[in-house]
Design a protein around this motif. Structure first.
Motif, short mmCIF file in Angstrom:
data_model
loop_
_atom_site.label_atom_id
_atom_site.label_comp_id
_atom_site.label_asym_id
_atom_site.label_seq_id
_atom_site.Cartn_x
_atom_site.Cartn_y
_atom_site.Cartn_z
N MET A 64 -6.47 -3.39 20.89
CA MET A 64 -7.61 -2.55 20.51
C MET A 64 -8.92 -3.01 21.14
O MET A 64 -9.98 -2.47 20.85
N SER A 65 -8.85 -4.06 21.95
CA SER A 65 -10.03 -4.62 22.63
C SER A 65 -11.13 -5.02 21.65
O SER A 65 -12.32 -4.80 21.89
N LEU A 66 -10.74 -5.63 20.55
CA LEU A 66 -11.70 -6.13 19.57
C LEU A 66 -12.02 -7.59 19.88
O LEU A 66 -11.15 -8.35 20.33
N ALA A 67 -13.23 -7.99 19.63
CA ALA A 67 -13.65 -9.37 19.85
C ALA A 67 -13.49 -10.18 18.56
O ALA A 67 -13.87 -9.72 17.47
N VAL A 68 -12.94 -11.37 18.68
CA VAL A 68 -12.83 -12.27 17.53
C VAL A 68 -14.20 -12.91 17.34
O VAL A 68 -14.71 -13.60 18.21
N THR A 69 -14.81 -12.65 16.17
CA THR A 69 -16.15 -13.17 15.91
C THR A 69 -16.14 -14.32 14.91
O THR A 69 -17.15 -15.02 14.77
N HIS A 70 -15.02 -14.53 14.24
CA HIS A 70 -14.91 -15.64 13.29
C HIS A 70 -13.44 -15.94 13.07
O HIS A 70 -12.64 -15.02 12.93
N GLU A 71 -13.10 -17.22 13.05
CA GLU A 71 -11.73 -17.63 12.73
C GLU A 71 -11.77 -18.90 11.91
O GLU A 71 -12.59 -19.79 12.17
N GLU A 72 -10.90 -18.95 10.95
CA GLU A 72 -10.65 -20.16 10.17
C GLU A 72 -9.23 -20.04 9.65
O GLU A 72 -8.65 -18.95 9.73
N PRO A 73 -8.64 -21.10 9.17
CA PRO A 73 -7.25 -20.99 8.69
C PRO A 73 -7.11 -19.85 7.67
O PRO A 73 -7.84 -19.79 6.68
N GLY A 74 -6.20 -18.93 7.97
CA GLY A 74 -5.93 -17.83 7.05
C GLY A 74 -6.90 -16.66 7.09
O GLY A 74 -6.81 -15.75 6.27
N LEU A 75 -7.82 -16.66 8.05
CA LEU A 75 -8.82 -15.59 8.11
C LEU A 75 -9.30 -15.39 9.54
O LEU A 75 -9.58 -16.37 10.24
N ALA A 76 -9.38 -14.14 9.95
CA ALA A 76 -9.97 -13.81 11.25
C ALA A 76 -10.80 -12.55 11.09
O ALA A 76 -10.43 -11.64 10.34
N VAL A 77 -11.93 -12.52 11.77
CA VAL A 77 -12.80 -11.35 11.77
C VAL A 77 -12.90 -10.87 13.22
O VAL A 77 -13.21 -11.65 14.11
N LEU A 78 -12.60 -9.59 13.41
CA LEU A 78 -12.67 -8.98 14.74
C LEU A 78 -13.64 -7.82 14.67
O LEU A 78 -13.73 -7.13 13.65
N GLU A 79 -14.37 -7.60 15.78
CA GLU A 79 -15.36 -6.52 15.80
C GLU A 79 -15.35 -5.81 17.14
O GLU A 79 -15.03 -6.40 18.17
N GLY A 80 -15.71 -4.55 17.10
CA GLY A 80 -15.87 -3.76 18.31
C GLY A 80 -15.97 -2.30 17.97
O GLY A 80 -15.45 -1.84 16.96
N ASN A 81 -16.69 -1.55 18.80
CA ASN A 81 -16.83 -0.11 18.61
C ASN A 81 -17.31 0.26 17.21
O ASN A 81 -16.86 1.24 16.63
N GLY A 82 -18.20 -0.56 16.65
CA GLY A 82 -18.79 -0.24 15.36
C GLY A 82 -17.90 -0.50 14.15
O GLY A 82 -18.21 -0.03 13.06
N VAL A 83 -16.83 -1.25 14.33
CA VAL A 83 -15.94 -1.53 13.21
C VAL A 83 -15.72 -3.04 13.10
O VAL A 83 -15.73 -3.75 14.11
N GLN A 84 -15.55 -3.49 11.90
CA GLN A 84 -15.19 -4.87 11.64
C GLN A 84 -13.84 -4.88 10.95
O GLN A 84 -13.65 -4.19 9.94
#
Length: 130
Positions: free
Chosen positions: A27-47
């Motif tokens: 989906m070409s989303l950028a990983v903006t945060h990672e920690e064990p058991g959690l990842a946040v991806l963002e792109g095209n106005g969605v998180q």
């Protein structure tokens, strides 16, 4: 910095790392945060937040390989992508899949294609109609 005003979704995952790779590349989303058991991806106005299912629950079920579509859920995610073929290739590299070109369809000014992520969550990709 994470923008609390973004639109988004949380997906609970048995394997956060595998889903992170799938959504990042397909989906070409950028990983903006990672920690064990959690990842946040963002792109095209969605998180998209990928959150680990607690082990005592995750241990009670298996994910089929290849994944079986979990069509008994009330929510389906969709993402705009630049290229269906590139999304198909990336999805397959990470254990997911999208339907072949002959199963694509159109509505309201877009083309769409159905698929599943590596855990069987039904996902749709879209591009603007020609």
């Amino acid at each position: 910095m994470i923008d609390a005003a973004l639109n988004g979704a949380v997906v609970f995952a048995k394997n956060v790392d595998r889903l992170t790779a799938f959504y990042r590349d397909a989906m070409s989303l950028a990983v903006t945060h990672e920690e064990p058991g959690l990842a946040v991806l963002e792109g095209n106005g969605v998180q998209l937040v990928l959150h680990a299912i607690p082990p005592h629950i995750a241990d009670t079920f298996e994910i089929a390989d290849p994944p079986v579509a979990r069509e008994d859920t009330a929510i389906k995610l969709f993402f705009r992508v630049a290229d269906f073929d590139a999304a198909r290739t990336a999805a397959a590299a990470h254990g997911g899949r999208f339907d072949p070109p002959e199963r694509e369809w159109g509505a309201r000014g877009f083309r769409a294609c159905e698929g599943v992520d590596p855990e069987g969550n039904v996902v749709q990709i879209r591009t603007p109609a020609d």
